[in-house]
Design an enzyme around this catalytic site. Structure first.
Site, PDB file in Angstrom:
ATOM      1  N   ASN A 306      -0.777   6.298  -6.723  1.00  0.00           N
ATOM      2  CA  ASN A 306       0.142   5.775  -5.712  1.00  0.00           C
ATOM      3  C   ASN A 306       0.992   4.686  -6.361  1.00  0.00           C
ATOM      4  O   ASN A 306       0.835   3.501  -6.072  1.00  0.00           O
ATOM      5  CB  ASN A 306      -0.645   5.218  -4.520  1.00  0.00           C
ATOM      6  CG  ASN A 306       0.259   4.701  -3.423  1.00  0.00           C
ATOM      7  OD1 ASN A 306       1.353   5.212  -3.210  1.00  0.00           O
ATOM      8  ND2 ASN A 306      -0.178   3.660  -2.727  1.00  0.00           N
ATOM      9  N   CYS A 333       6.638   6.899  -2.984  1.00  0.00           N
ATOM     10  CA  CYS A 333       7.693   6.388  -2.112  1.00  0.00           C
ATOM     11  C   CYS A 333       9.069   6.717  -2.673  1.00  0.00           C
ATOM     12  O   CYS A 333      10.084   6.236  -2.157  1.00  0.00           O
ATOM     13  CB  CYS A 333       7.544   4.876  -1.910  1.00  0.00           C
ATOM     14  SG  CYS A 333       7.654   3.913  -3.436  1.00  0.00           S
TER      15      CYS A 333
END
Length: 376
Positions: A306, A333
Site C-alpha cells: 500500500n 491511490c
C-alpha cells in the site's frame, strides 16, 4: 454537493465539484479498468461509493492572517490566507473544531505565519476526527516560544473542545514547503487517538498515516481481508503498513503476519493495537519496505503493498517479480503508478480488482487488485 467556496472561485481543490456523484464514480471506475486492462483479464467488482460530503476525517489547514483575525484553510497565489473553516468535505466533527481553534489562536496570541514576509509562528493546524467523535489536534509552529503559549492555555482549549483527546505541537522552523517537522511534543496525557475501523481499535499517533475516509477505509480493509482469506496463506507481509490496518485485519489463527513501515510512530501504534488484541503472530518492523524485502532470507506466501502515490518502484517490483511469491494484493491511490509497477512484474496478472472512492469531488481514487503469479 454544492460548495460556496468553489462557486466563488476561492478554492478549486475539489476539481469535480458540481459533477453528479454517480458520474464521478462511474468515471473513476472506467478509468481504472481501462488503464489496468493490459495486466490481466480481471474480474472487476462494483466500485465502492462514499458519502459525497463530510467524509474527510483529517484536515491539514494552513493558518494565516493576523492574531486577531486568523484564517484557517489554504493560501492564494499571493500567499494570503483563504479561510475554509466551513469546508463541506470535512467531517462535521472537524468543522466544529475549526472555529474553536481559530478563537484559541487569538486568545493565546500565537501569531500566524506569513509566507510572503517569512515571519510569524503558527503554520498549520492538523485535525483528525475519530468514529468515537474524539479529536487529535496538532499545531505546527516554528519555535518553543509558541509551544509555551499553547501549553499555558491548554486547559482553556480542552474546556472549549472537550473531545480533543490528543493535543500536540510540532516544530517546523524552516521556510519551505514541508507541512511538519521531525519533533513532536505531546501536551496531553493521551498520545494516541483510537480509530475504530471494522471492529479493530487502531491507535493513531501523531505523524502516523491513516486513510482520510474512515468508512471507505473500512470497506478497503474488509475487501483485502476477504481476498487474503480466499488465498489462505500461512504467511503475509504488509509493506507500507502504516498503523497496521491491513496486517491486523488479515490476522487469522496460525497465520504469521509482518508489517513494515518507515514511520516509527506508526509502528508503535500498530504494535500497541496488536498487543491489546492478543495477536502474537502479528509483528511490526520499522524500516524501508524495499530494504526489508531485499534483506529477507525467505519470502512469504502473500504480500500486501500500500505505497505512496509514487508506487513501489523498480527495485521492489523487481524483487517481487523474482521472488516466487504466489499472490500479491496491491492497494494504490494512483492507478498510473500501479500500472507502471505492474509493467515491471510480467509474471503477475490481475485476478480481480475494485475501485474505492476514497476522495469524492476530486479526481483521486483508491484501487485494490489481487494479483496471481502465472503458473503458480
Amino acid at each position: 454537493m454544492d460548495c460556496s467556496y468553489f462557486d466563488a472561485g476561492v478554492c478549486r481543490s475539489c476539481t469535480l465539484m458540481g459533477v453528479p456523484y454517480a458520474e464521478q464514480l462511474a468515471g473513476k471506475d472506467r478509468h481504472a479498468r481501462e488503464l489496468l486492462a493490459p495486466y490481466g483479464d480481471a474480474s472487476w467488482l462494483p466500485p465502492v461509493a462514499s458519502a459525497e460530503s463530510g467524509y474527510r476525517n483529517k484536515a491539514k489547514m494552513v493558518v494565516s492572517g493576523t492574531v486577531d483575525a486568523p484564517t484557517i484553510g489554504i493560501l492564494d497565489e499571493a500567499g494570503r490566507g483563504v479561510d475554509l473553516r466551513a469546508c463541506g468535505i470535512c467531517a462535521p466533527g472537524v468543522r466544529a473544531a475549526l472555529p474553536v481553534l481559530a478563537d484559541f489562536v487569538t486568545r493565546a496570541r500565537i501569531e500566524p505565519y506569513s509566507v510572503p514576509e517569512r515571519r510569524g509562528e503558527l503554520k498549520y493546524v492538523l485535525v483528525t476526527h475519530s468514529p468515537d467523535d474524539e479529536l487529535l489536534v496538532r499545531f505546527v509552529v516554528r519555535s518553543e516560544e509558541a509551544v509555551g503559549r499553547i501549553r499555558s492555555r491548554l486547559p482553556e482549549l480542552l474546556a472549549a473542545l472537550p473531545n480533543a483527546r490528543v493535543v500536540t505541537a510540532n516544530l517546523q522552523p524552516e521556510h519551505k514547503a514541508v507541512v511538519e517537522g521531525d519533533r513532536e511534543i505531546v501536551l496531553t496525557p493521551e498520545s494516541s487517538l483510537v480509530m475504530r475501523v471494522g471492529g479493530i481499535p487502531l491507535r493513531l499517533r501523531p505523524q502516523s498515516f491513516f486513510q482520510t475516509n474512515t468508512a471507505v477505509a473500512e470497506a478497503l480493509y474488509a475487501q483485502v481481508a476477504s481476498w487474503v482469506d480466499e488465498v489462505g496463506p500461512a504467511s503475509v507481509w504488509d509493506l507500507y503498513c502504516g498503523v497496521g490496518g491491513f496486517a491486523l485485519n488479515v490476522a487469522a489463527p496460525g497465520r504469521r503476519v509482518v508489517g513494515v513501515e518507515t514511520s516509527t510512530e506508526a509502528v508503535r501504534s500498530a504494535r500497541a493495537t496488536a498487543s491489546a488484541a492478543g495477536l502474537p503472530l502479528v509483528a511490526f518492523r520499522a524500516g524501508d519496505a524495499t530494504a526489508f524485502a531485499l534483506a529477507a532470507k525467505s519470502a512469504p506466501e502473500l504480500v500486501i503493498v500500500n505505497p505512496p502515490r509514487r508506487g513501489i518502484g523498480a527495485e521492489l517490483s523487481g524483487w517481487l517479480e523474482g521472488s516466487g511469491v504466489p499472490s500479491v494484493v496491491y492497494s494504490s491511490c494512483n492507478p498510473k503508478s500501479l500500472a507502471h509497477d505492474l509493467a515491471r512484474m510480467p509474471s503477475y496478472r490481475i485476478r480481480t480488482g475494485r475501485v474505492l472512492d476514497m476522495f469524492p469531488q476530486t479526481g483521486h481514487l483508491e484501487v485494490a487488485v489481487l494479483l496471481d503469479r502465472v503458473g503458480a
